[in-house]
Design a protein around this motif. Structure first.
Motif, PDB file in Angstrom:
ATOM      1  N   UNK A   1      68.796  35.169 -23.165  1.00  0.00           N
ATOM      2  CA  UNK A   1      68.215  35.396 -24.493  1.00  0.00           C
ATOM      3  C   UNK A   1      68.273  34.126 -25.314  1.00  0.00           C
ATOM      4  N   UNK A   2      69.413  33.475 -25.310  1.00  0.00           N
ATOM      5  CA  UNK A   2      69.585  32.270 -26.123  1.00  0.00           C
ATOM      6  C   UNK A   2      68.631  31.166 -25.682  1.00  0.00           C
ATOM      7  N   UNK A   3      68.451  31.031 -24.394  1.00  0.00           N
ATOM      8  CA  UNK A   3      67.536  30.007 -23.887  1.00  0.00           C
ATOM      9  C   UNK A   3      66.088  30.330 -24.265  1.00  0.00           C
ATOM     10  N   UNK A   4      65.719  31.618 -24.192  1.00  0.00           N
ATOM     11  CA  UNK A   4      64.336  31.998 -24.530  1.00  0.00           C
ATOM     12  C   UNK A   4      64.053  31.765 -26.016  1.00  0.00           C
ATOM     13  N   UNK A   5      65.028  32.032 -26.871  1.00  0.00           N
ATOM     14  CA  UNK A   5      64.849  31.794 -28.306  1.00  0.00           C
ATOM     15  C   UNK A   5      64.757  30.299 -28.599  1.00  0.00           C
ATOM     16  N   UNK A   6      65.539  29.520 -27.882  1.00  0.00           N
ATOM     17  CA  UNK A   6      65.487  28.068 -28.031  1.00  0.00           C
ATOM     18  C   UNK A   6      64.103  27.541 -27.678  1.00  0.00           C
ATOM     19  N   UNK A   7      63.459  28.195 -26.717  1.00  0.00           N
ATOM     20  CA  UNK A   7      62.135  27.773 -26.263  1.00  0.00           C
ATOM     21  C   UNK A   7      61.012  28.281 -27.171  1.00  0.00           C
ATOM     22  N   UNK A   8      61.352  29.109 -28.166  1.00  0.00           N
ATOM     23  CA  UNK A   8      60.346  29.514 -29.139  1.00  0.00           C
ATOM     24  C   UNK A   8      59.928  30.968 -29.103  1.00  0.00           C
ATOM     25  N   UNK A   9      60.457  31.745 -28.156  1.00  0.00           N
ATOM     26  CA  UNK A   9      60.115  33.166 -28.101  1.00  0.00           C
ATOM     27  C   UNK A   9      60.773  33.910 -29.258  1.00  0.00           C
ATOM     28  N   UNK A  10      60.063  34.912 -29.774  1.00  0.00           N
ATOM     29  CA  UNK A  10      60.607  35.722 -30.864  1.00  0.00           C
ATOM     30  C   UNK A  10      60.481  37.221 -30.575  1.00  0.00           C
TER      31      UNK A  10
END
Length: 314
Positions: free
Chosen positions: A59-68
């Motif tokens: 989750x943390x990596x996906x949010x870092x990549x811009x997913x919301x």
């Protein structure tokens, strides 16, 4: 980890997929999910969990990549760890994140509060509609200052004991909750607690203390009184000194919600809760059906913490 590369915009979905969830044929179910998403021309990326609590870092990596828009694909345990990933990251305000579920677990209790269908196709229809509301999130501070967030129901005592036993019974599917509960009725020893609610101190020998946000837990049991997941309050249920026969006789009331009216049950609403256990006994703590450990704890609430995707009729 498997990632489907595409343009990572805030409108894309990121699926956290647990291949070890309660579904019998994971490969078939996962292929079906991908087919439906592609048919509906939904832009998505995904990652499969590879170990316990892997959801948090994914989750943390996906949010870092811009997913919301984060979609939990699995059961209540998968959702629990996804929530902890959202609440512990530092890339974006949690209230800007949308959280949805495609249920594939053993219990799937959280979705029942919102009447999200326990169906791959119909739950994806809910996600496509993209109707959101805010939900509160609970925070448990327990053994050695460990912090854990939860989205549904948590507790200490009998229910923690049941969750501990449940891990060896999950192969039986949804009936595992009932089998584990019956085992607990026979062997669990009630514990004395000091409980502080709204500055009121209660000393009680209890079967368990629940502190919920939503309505269902333990495979469909209803043990919180009139919960509202967005009122900024914990719904606390103290089940006092129930005997084995009390519980057996009142078993239907656990599932129809009437147990909260029993003379040996006390209900409270509060913004915080502290529980100190008897030093000679150490009770299991569980949250969203996940075992956290043993010991004393305090609980607080984070209002309007996350946007959840639910049916528009809610």
């Amino acid at each position: 980890m498997s990632l489907k590369e595409n343009s990572h915009t805030s409108s894309s979905w990121f699926l956290i997929v647990n291949p070890n969830s309660g579904v019998r044929n994971f490969s078939k179910a996962w292929n079906r999910i991908q087919q439906i998403l592609k048919h509906k021309e939904i832009d998505f990326s995904f990652s499969l969990t590879q170990h316990s609590k892997h959801e948090i870092s994914l989750v943390q990596e996906s949010l870092k990549r811009g997913f919301r828009k984060i979609i939990s694909v699995g059961g209540d345990g998968t959702l629990h760890h996804v929530v902890n990933g959202i609440m512990t990251q530092r890339y974006v305000k949690t209230s800007e994140i949308k959280l949805g579920v495609i249920p594939m677990g053993t219990g799937n209790d959280w979705i029942k509060t919102y009447q999200i269908p326990n169906s791959i196709e119909k739950s994806i229809d809910v996600l496509v509609e993209d109707h959101t509301e805010y939900q509160d999130i609970g925070l448990i501070n327990h053994t050695n200052n460990q912090k854990e967030y939860y989205i549904n129901v948590a507790g200490i005592g009998y229910d923690g004991y049941v969750v501990n036993k449940l891990n060896s019974l999950k192969k039986f599917g949804p009936i595992a909750y009932l089998l584990s509960g019956l085992y607990g009725l026979l062997f669990y020893k009630k514990t004395s607690y000091q409980i502080k609610i709204n500055d009121q101190l209660i000393e009680e020998k209890c079967l368990m203390v629940l502190f919920g946000l939503c309505q269902y837990s333990g495979g469909g049991m209803q043990m919180t009184q009139d919960p509202d997941p967005k009122d900024g309050l914990l719904d606390i249920t103290i089940a006092k000194n129930f005997s084995f026969f009390d519980l057996v006789f009142n078993l239907p009331k656990l599932y129809n919600g009437q147990i909260v009216n029993h003379k040996k049950v006390i209900n409270y609403k509060a913004t915080s809760l502290e529980i100190q256990e008897n030093k000679e006994q150490h009770s299991y703590i569980e949250a969203d059906g996940e075992l956290l450990g043993k010991g004393s704890l305090n609980v607080s609430i984070i209002p309007n913490a996350i946007q959840i995707i639910i049916p528009a009729t809610q």
